[in-house]
Write an enzyme that holds these catalytic residues in place. Sequence first.
Site, short mmCIF file in Angstrom:
data_model
loop_
_atom_site.label_atom_id
_atom_site.label_comp_id
_atom_site.label_asym_id
_atom_site.label_seq_id
_atom_site.Cartn_x
_atom_site.Cartn_y
_atom_site.Cartn_z
CE1 TYR A 53 -3.25 -2.77 -0.05
CE2 TYR A 53 -3.72 -2.39 2.27
CZ TYR A 53 -3.96 -3.07 1.10
OH TYR A 53 -4.93 -4.05 1.07
CG HIS A 127 -1.74 -8.67 -1.02
ND1 HIS A 127 -1.15 -7.45 -0.78
CD2 HIS A 127 -3.04 -8.39 -1.28
CE1 HIS A 127 -2.04 -6.49 -0.89
NE2 HIS A 127 -3.20 -7.03 -1.20
CB SER A 207 -13.48 -2.91 -1.82
OG SER A 207 -14.06 -1.85 -2.56
N PRO A 208 -15.73 -3.24 1.17
CG PRO A 208 -16.05 -2.96 3.47
CD PRO A 208 -14.98 -2.98 2.41
CG LEU A 209 -18.52 0.77 2.84
CD1 LEU A 209 -18.10 2.07 3.52
CD2 LEU A 209 -19.91 0.35 3.30
N GLY A 210 -18.31 -0.95 -1.77
CA GLY A 210 -18.44 -0.79 -3.20
C GLY A 210 -19.91 -0.83 -3.61
N GLY A 216 -25.84 4.11 -3.47
CA GLY A 216 -26.74 3.73 -2.37
C GLY A 216 -28.12 3.45 -2.95
CG LEU A 218 -26.84 -1.76 -6.10
CD1 LEU A 218 -26.46 -1.70 -7.56
CD2 LEU A 218 -25.72 -2.40 -5.30
N GLY A 219 -30.12 -1.35 -6.54
CA GLY A 219 -31.21 -2.27 -6.23
C GLY A 219 -32.49 -1.55 -5.87
#
Length: 283
Positions: A53, A127, A207-210, A216, A218-219
Site C-alpha cells: 500500500y 496477498h 472494499s465492502p462499501l463498493g 446507495g 443500487l437495487g
Amino acid sequence: MRTRRIGETEVSAIGLGGMPLSVDGRPDEQRAVATIHAALDAGITLIDTADAYSLSDKDFGHNEELIAGALKSYGAGDEILVATKGGHTRLADGGWGLNGTAEYIKQACEASLRRLGVEAIGLYQFHRPDPRTPIEESVEAVRDLLDAGKIRYAGVSNFNPAQIRTANEILGGRLAAVQNQFSPVFRSSEPELELCAELGIAFLPWSPLGGIGKAGRLGGGVFDEVGAAHGVSPQRACLAWMLAKADVVIPIPGSSRPESIRDSAAAAELVLSPDEVKKLDTA
C-alpha cells in the site's frame, strides 16, 4: 463495540482498511493519523494494511510505517491486532506486480516486522496468488513463518474455495482468516464466505462499501431505504447487512477521513431485522 474472533483473539466487529491512506489520492499525514486515531477512539481493534500500500516502489511499506507511527503516538498496545499482507510488489510507474515465491514471502515478512516494530505480526496474509508460483509454495512459506513464531495468525487473500481448503490443509487447520472482495456490487465471493462460516474461519470483506454512496440507490434504493428506516447512512446499513450474514464476517472498510470511519464503526451496533437482511440479500 461488538467483537468477533480471529483465531483465539477477539477483535472489533468492524476493522479499518488502511489502503486509502497510502495509495493515489491519499490524504496528508496529519489527516491520515487523525483517521487512524478516530478508529481507535471508536473502539476499532483491527487494522488491515499491506506492504504494497504505497504510491510506487519508491515508498513501498508506506502504510505499515504510517500505521505503526499512529499507534505509537496514540499509545496503543497489544490490544490492537494489526493485519498485514505480503506477495504483492509495486513498480516504478505505480503499477502492481506479484511474487509468491517462498523466498520473497519470508523476506517480505521480515521487512514488515521491522516497519511495524513488532516481534510477531498479529495476522499475516498471503496477498494474492501468483500465477508463476504454486499456491502450495506460497502458503508453505506462511506456515513456516507461523511455526517460527514470526506471525501469530496466518491468512490468505483473494483465494477461491478450493484454494482456501488447500491452504487450511497446508497450515494444519490453522488458517485464521480469508480476505476477499465482497460488496453490494461484488457478491461473487459468497461461496468463500459460506465456506469460511462452515470452517469457522474469519472472513474479511475488502472494499465492502463498493456500490454505496451514489450507488446507495443500487437495487432500487434498498440500502438508502433500510438506512433511512434506522436513521443512519446507507454505508452503515451495508456493513450491518454483512455482519448479519455470518458470525465470521468482519468488514474492513477503507477510510481517509475520521468522519467516515466513525460512521462505519457504528455499524457494529446496528441490528437489522431478518426481513431487512433478506431484502438487501436480493438487492
